[in-house]
Design an enzyme around this catalytic site. Structure first.
Site, PDB file in Angstrom:
ATOM      1  N   GLU A  17      33.652 -11.012   2.060  1.00 27.69           N
ATOM      2  CA  GLU A  17      33.418 -11.322   0.641  1.00 27.69           C
ATOM      3  C   GLU A  17      31.906 -11.453   0.419  1.00 27.69           C
ATOM      4  O   GLU A  17      31.222 -12.085   1.221  1.00 27.69           O
ATOM      5  CB  GLU A  17      34.097 -12.633   0.239  1.00 27.69           C
ATOM      6  CG  GLU A  17      33.851 -12.977  -1.235  1.00 27.69           C
ATOM      7  CD  GLU A  17      34.347 -14.368  -1.615  1.00 27.69           C
ATOM      8  OE1 GLU A  17      35.562 -14.519  -1.831  1.00 27.69           O
ATOM      9  OE2 GLU A  17      33.510 -15.299  -1.679  1.00 27.69           O
ATOM     10  N   HIS A  77      36.709  -8.957  -7.866  1.00 25.46           N
ATOM     11  CA  HIS A  77      37.340 -10.190  -8.345  1.00 25.46           C
ATOM     12  C   HIS A  77      37.224 -10.181  -9.874  1.00 25.46           C
ATOM     13  O   HIS A  77      36.253  -9.670 -10.431  1.00 25.46           O
ATOM     14  CB  HIS A  77      36.614 -11.428  -7.826  1.00 25.46           C
ATOM     15  CG  HIS A  77      36.700 -11.610  -6.327  1.00 25.46           C
ATOM     16  ND1 HIS A  77      36.641 -12.853  -5.732  1.00 25.46           N
ATOM     17  CD2 HIS A  77      36.838 -10.729  -5.314  1.00 25.46           C
ATOM     18  CE1 HIS A  77      36.736 -12.723  -4.420  1.00 25.46           C
ATOM     19  NE2 HIS A  77      36.839 -11.433  -4.137  1.00 25.46           N
ATOM     20  N   GLY A 108      40.042 -18.534 -12.416  1.00 27.88           N
ATOM     21  CA  GLY A 108      38.681 -19.051 -12.523  1.00 27.88           C
ATOM     22  C   GLY A 108      38.728 -20.504 -12.950  1.00 27.88           C
ATOM     23  O   GLY A 108      39.798 -21.050 -13.236  1.00 27.88           O
ATOM     24  N   ALA A 124      46.409 -17.172 -13.685  1.00 23.91           N
ATOM     25  CA  ALA A 124      46.216 -15.881 -13.022  1.00 23.91           C
ATOM     26  C   ALA A 124      47.471 -15.008 -13.186  1.00 23.91           C
ATOM     27  O   ALA A 124      47.361 -13.782 -13.320  1.00 23.91           O
ATOM     28  CB  ALA A 124      45.902 -16.097 -11.550  1.00 23.91           C
TER      29      ALA A 124
HETATM   30  P1  FAD Z   1      46.134 -19.961 -10.881  1.00 27.93           P
HETATM   31  O1  FAD Z   1      46.944 -19.206  -9.921  1.00 27.93           O
HETATM   32  O2  FAD Z   1      46.305 -19.649 -12.330  1.00 27.93           O
HETATM   33  O3  FAD Z   1      46.410 -21.511 -10.632  1.00 27.93           O
HETATM   34  C1  FAD Z   1      45.574 -22.511 -11.182  1.00 27.93           C
HETATM   35  C2  FAD Z   1      46.303 -23.829 -11.217  1.00 27.93           C
HETATM   36  O4  FAD Z   1      47.307 -23.782 -12.230  1.00 27.93           O
HETATM   37  C3  FAD Z   1      47.030 -24.195  -9.917  1.00 27.93           C
HETATM   38  O5  FAD Z   1      46.948 -25.592  -9.756  1.00 27.93           O
HETATM   39  C4  FAD Z   1      48.475 -23.775 -10.179  1.00 27.93           C
HETATM   40  O6  FAD Z   1      49.403 -24.513  -9.431  1.00 27.93           O
HETATM   41  C5  FAD Z   1      48.595 -24.053 -11.666  1.00 27.93           C
HETATM   42  N1  FAD Z   1      49.540 -23.175 -12.377  1.00 27.93           N
HETATM   43  C6  FAD Z   1      49.688 -21.847 -12.213  1.00 27.93           C
HETATM   44  N2  FAD Z   1      50.636 -21.378 -13.060  1.00 27.93           N
HETATM   45  C7  FAD Z   1      51.071 -22.453 -13.786  1.00 27.93           C
HETATM   46  C8  FAD Z   1      52.015 -22.631 -14.842  1.00 27.93           C
HETATM   47  N3  FAD Z   1      52.724 -21.597 -15.325  1.00 27.93           N
HETATM   48  N4  FAD Z   1      52.183 -23.880 -15.343  1.00 27.93           N
HETATM   49  C9  FAD Z   1      51.477 -24.927 -14.885  1.00 27.93           C
HETATM   50  N5  FAD Z   1      50.564 -24.827 -13.887  1.00 27.93           N
HETATM   51  C10 FAD Z   1      50.358 -23.588 -13.356  1.00 27.93           C
HETATM   52  N6  FAD Z   1      36.450 -18.187  -8.822  1.00 27.93           N
HETATM   53  C11 FAD Z   1      35.564 -17.479  -9.550  1.00 27.93           C
HETATM   54  O7  FAD Z   1      35.101 -17.957 -10.612  1.00 27.93           O
HETATM   55  N7  FAD Z   1      35.161 -16.219  -9.173  1.00 27.93           N
HETATM   56  C12 FAD Z   1      35.646 -15.625  -8.048  1.00 27.93           C
HETATM   57  O8  FAD Z   1      35.267 -14.495  -7.728  1.00 27.93           O
HETATM   58  C13 FAD Z   1      36.581 -16.357  -7.239  1.00 27.93           C
HETATM   59  N8  FAD Z   1      37.104 -15.808  -6.116  1.00 27.93           N
HETATM   60  C14 FAD Z   1      38.038 -16.511  -5.393  1.00 27.93           C
HETATM   61  C15 FAD Z   1      38.612 -15.919  -4.252  1.00 27.93           C
HETATM   62  C16 FAD Z   1      39.555 -16.598  -3.490  1.00 27.93           C
HETATM   63  C17 FAD Z   1      40.156 -15.944  -2.269  1.00 27.93           C
HETATM   64  C18 FAD Z   1      39.944 -17.920  -3.875  1.00 27.93           C
HETATM   65  C19 FAD Z   1      40.951 -18.673  -3.058  1.00 27.93           C
HETATM   66  C20 FAD Z   1      39.398 -18.515  -5.011  1.00 27.93           C
HETATM   67  C21 FAD Z   1      38.451 -17.823  -5.795  1.00 27.93           C
HETATM   68  N9  FAD Z   1      37.889 -18.373  -6.947  1.00 27.93           N
HETATM   69  C22 FAD Z   1      36.975 -17.662  -7.682  1.00 27.93           C
HETATM   70  C23 FAD Z   1      38.244 -19.744  -7.359  1.00 27.93           C
HETATM   71  C24 FAD Z   1      39.417 -19.785  -8.365  1.00 27.93           C
HETATM   72  O9  FAD Z   1      39.048 -19.135  -9.564  1.00 27.93           O
HETATM   73  C25 FAD Z   1      39.757 -21.255  -8.636  1.00 27.93           C
HETATM   74  O10 FAD Z   1      40.292 -21.841  -7.486  1.00 27.93           O
HETATM   75  C26 FAD Z   1      40.629 -21.541  -9.858  1.00 27.93           C
HETATM   76  O11 FAD Z   1      40.591 -22.945 -10.106  1.00 27.93           O
HETATM   77  C27 FAD Z   1      42.093 -21.160  -9.710  1.00 27.93           C
HETATM   78  O12 FAD Z   1      42.250 -19.814  -9.764  1.00 27.93           O
HETATM   79  P2  FAD Z   1      43.702 -19.157  -9.430  1.00 27.93           P
HETATM   80  O13 FAD Z   1      43.599 -17.730  -9.714  1.00 27.93           O
HETATM   81  O14 FAD Z   1      44.175 -19.583  -8.117  1.00 27.93           O
HETATM   82  O15 FAD Z   1      44.566 -19.868 -10.593  1.00 27.93           O
END
Ligand code: FAD
Length: 286
Positions: A17, A77, A108, A124
């Site tokens: 990454e 990403h 994010g 997401a």
């Molecule tokens: P989601 O999957 O949407 O989850 C977020 C939260 O919401 C979780 O607590 C989940 O349990 C909860 N949730 C999901 N769906 C629901 C629902 N329907 N109802 C209620 N709660 C729900 N950040 C950046 O800004 N840029 C990047 O390039 C970046 N790259 C990353 C790469 C990796 C491998 C990882 C692990 C993280 C990265 N991040 C990045 C960080 C990430 O954006 C954050 O961790 C963010 O807070 C959560 O993103 P997510 O896509 O996991 O969210």
């Protein structure tokens, strides 16, 4: 090349990454870093996306450079929390027109004071559904072996993860972790709820104390005592800590591969020499 296809093979798959330059900063240092990383023949390189305008407009440029100039598959990403649905549409069309095929779909972090509304994808999973409508991208998503910091609990977090897979995430990349048993337990629980896509283990080589304090406060990763002792012992000796951090990451990867985890993603922090040392340490294994 679709990452989802690459991850189907049984061999060990290594990836890196990197982050793009901040807006208005030169591209050269990042391009030089990925050129150096390319010498270690990664299966792919992913490029982060800085929410809130931080680096977002530079991500596609670096991804294009990696795949078109270096001929290495690359993953863009993409986060949705700080962009409207219309803005996401524009970005997806740009990625498509550049011939970018792989997206890591993320929510994010929600900017302070912002209340997500109907104009935004809230999770997401909603972004994944949108990306799949384009019918030209392979989509991955993030997962959290030690539970996402904002999740109510690990059971709900896992159900939300399953929903991301049901919406079309073809593989998952983990948040950093320093205790492999956290990953093994997560893999077991994920399989039990029917998550059967490849899980890529995200490894962060820790080479300075400041980085670990920041990384842990953001990720919620626990620090095993072996790791804490290492930090305490070498915190005032930068070169020793760097060497110990590289050795720790190497050991973590050897243990993962020995236990059948064959997809390893190294968070390089744009430091090719660190990633290179790890790959060198694993040369016969890989
Ligand atoms: P989601 O999957 O949407 O989850 C977020 C939260 O919401 C979780 O607590 C989940 O349990 C909860 N949730 C999901 N769906 C629901 C629902 N329907 N109802 C209620 N709660 C729900 N950040 C950046 O800004 N840029 C990047 O390039 C970046 N790259 C990353 C790469 C990796 C491998 C990882 C692990 C993280 C990265 N991040 C990045 C960080 C990430 O954006 C954050 O961790 C963010 O807070 C959560 O993103 P997510 O896509 O996991 O969210």
């Amino acid at each position: 090349m679709l990452i989802s296809e690459k991850l189907k093979s049984n061999r060990v798959c290594t990836s890196f990454e990197v982050f793009p330059p901040k807006n208005d900063m030169p591209f050269e240092p990042v391009k030089n870093a990925v050129c150096e990383l390319s010498a270690f023949s990664p299966d792919y390189i992913s490029v982060t996306y800085g929410a809130g305008g931080g680096t977002s407009k530079n991500t596609p440029e670096i991804v294009s450079f990696i795949q078109d100039e270096l001929h290495i598959p690359s993953v863009a990403h993409l986060t949705c929390a700080s962009s409207t649905k219309e803005e996401i549409d524009v970005i997806l069309n740009e990625l498509k027109s550049r011939g970018i095929k792989n997206i890591l779909a993320l929510r994010g972090d929600i900017p302070d004071g912002v209340q997500p509304d109907d104009n935004h994808y809230r999770y997401a999973s909603e972004l994944i559904t949108k990306i799949r409508e384009f019918d030209c991208f392979s989509v991955g998503a993030a997962c959290y072996p030690e539970c996402h910091t904002q999740a109510k609990n690990s059971v709900e977090d896992l159900m939300h993860l399953k929903h991301k897979v049901d919406c079309g995430a073809e593989y998952l990349i983990t948040q950093m972790f320093f205790d492999n048993s956290a990953l093994y337990s997560f893999l077991y629980r994920a399989l039990k709820v029917g998550i059967d896509v490849p899980v890529v283990a995200g490894i962060m080589p820790v080479i300075n104390r400041k980085q670990i304090v920041r990384s842990c406060s953001l990720s919620g990763a626990t620090l095993p005592s072996k790791f804490r002792i290492m930090l305490d012992r070498f915190s005032d000796e930068p070169e020793s800590l760097r060497q110990a951090g590289i050795a720790y990451a190497t050991e973590q990867i050897i243990d993962l591969i020995s236990n059948g985890v064959s997809n390893i993603h190294i968070y390089t922090m744009n430091k090719p020499e660190v990633a290179g040392k790890i790959i060198e340490n694993l040369s016969s294994i890989l």
